[in-house]
Design a protein around this motif. Structure first.
Motif, PDB file in Angstrom:
ATOM      1  N   SER A 103      -2.362   1.663   8.259  1.00 14.57           N
ATOM      2  CA  SER A 103      -3.187   1.935   7.074  1.00 14.57           C
ATOM      3  C   SER A 103      -2.616   3.076   6.236  1.00 14.57           C
ATOM      4  O   SER A 103      -2.674   3.039   5.005  1.00 14.57           O
ATOM      5  N   ALA A 104      -2.022   4.083   6.869  1.00 15.67           N
ATOM      6  CA  ALA A 104      -1.412   5.186   6.113  1.00 15.67           C
ATOM      7  C   ALA A 104      -0.194   4.698   5.323  1.00 15.67           C
ATOM      8  O   ALA A 104       0.037   5.150   4.194  1.00 15.67           O
ATOM      9  N   LYS A 129       0.205   1.615   4.174  1.00 13.74           N
ATOM     10  CA  LYS A 129      -0.333   0.823   3.063  1.00 13.74           C
ATOM     11  C   LYS A 129      -0.806   1.729   1.935  1.00 13.74           C
ATOM     12  O   LYS A 129      -0.569   1.450   0.755  1.00 13.74           O
ATOM     13  N   GLU A 130      -1.471   2.818   2.285  1.00 13.74           N
ATOM     14  CA  GLU A 130      -1.947   3.764   1.273  1.00 13.74           C
ATOM     15  C   GLU A 130      -0.767   4.425   0.557  1.00 13.74           C
ATOM     16  O   GLU A 130      -0.792   4.603  -0.653  1.00 13.74           O
ATOM     17  N   ARG A 164       0.490   2.052  -1.953  1.00 11.16           N
ATOM     18  CA  ARG A 164      -0.396   1.986  -3.126  1.00 11.16           C
ATOM     19  C   ARG A 164      -0.163   3.174  -4.061  1.00 11.16           C
ATOM     20  O   ARG A 164      -0.099   3.012  -5.289  1.00 11.16           O
ATOM     21  N   VAL A 165      -0.008   4.359  -3.493  1.00 10.29           N
ATOM     22  CA  VAL A 165       0.243   5.555  -4.309  1.00 10.29           C
ATOM     23  C   VAL A 165       1.580   5.438  -5.029  1.00 10.29           C
ATOM     24  O   VAL A 165       1.694   5.760  -6.215  1.00 10.29           O
TER      25      VAL A 165
END
Length: 101
Positions: free
Chosen positions: A43-44, A46-47, A50-51
């Motif tokens: 999840s980190a 993926k984030e 996104r950033v």
């Protein structure tokens, strides 16, 4: 890479540029994380992707506007001047798109 590093600059890039910069401690080109068949993204990661994508959006949008308007098709100038002109056009395009909303 040497020119970017010497100028103290960096770049945000898509996954096509993975492996371009081999200095993991001081990267010049920042790319996202790539999933493989054997390993998905945390999840980190993926984030972080996104950033990174959000940071690249204004530039990609500027390129799209310049391509659609065919602004640069008739440009006949010194490459150094063309670079300055291109930067100015991207800034103006980004100002226009942020004020339109």
């Amino acid at each position: 890479m040497a020119h970017l590093r010497a100028a103290g600059l960096g770049a945000l890039a898509d996954l096509g540029f993975l492996g371009l910069d081999d200095d993991g401690d001081d990267p010049v080109v920042v790319t996202g994380f790539k999933a493989t068949r054997a390993r998905g993204l945390a999840s980190a990661e993926k984030e972080a992707n996104r950033v990174l994508a959000a940071g690249r959006v204004p530039v990609e949008r500027g390129f799209a506007h310049l391509k659609n308007g065919r602004i640069l098709t008739k440009l006949r100038a010194d490459p150094a001047r063309a670079t300055h002109l291109f930067h100015a056009l991207l800034v103006l395009t980004n100002i226009e798109t942020t004020t339109d909303n």
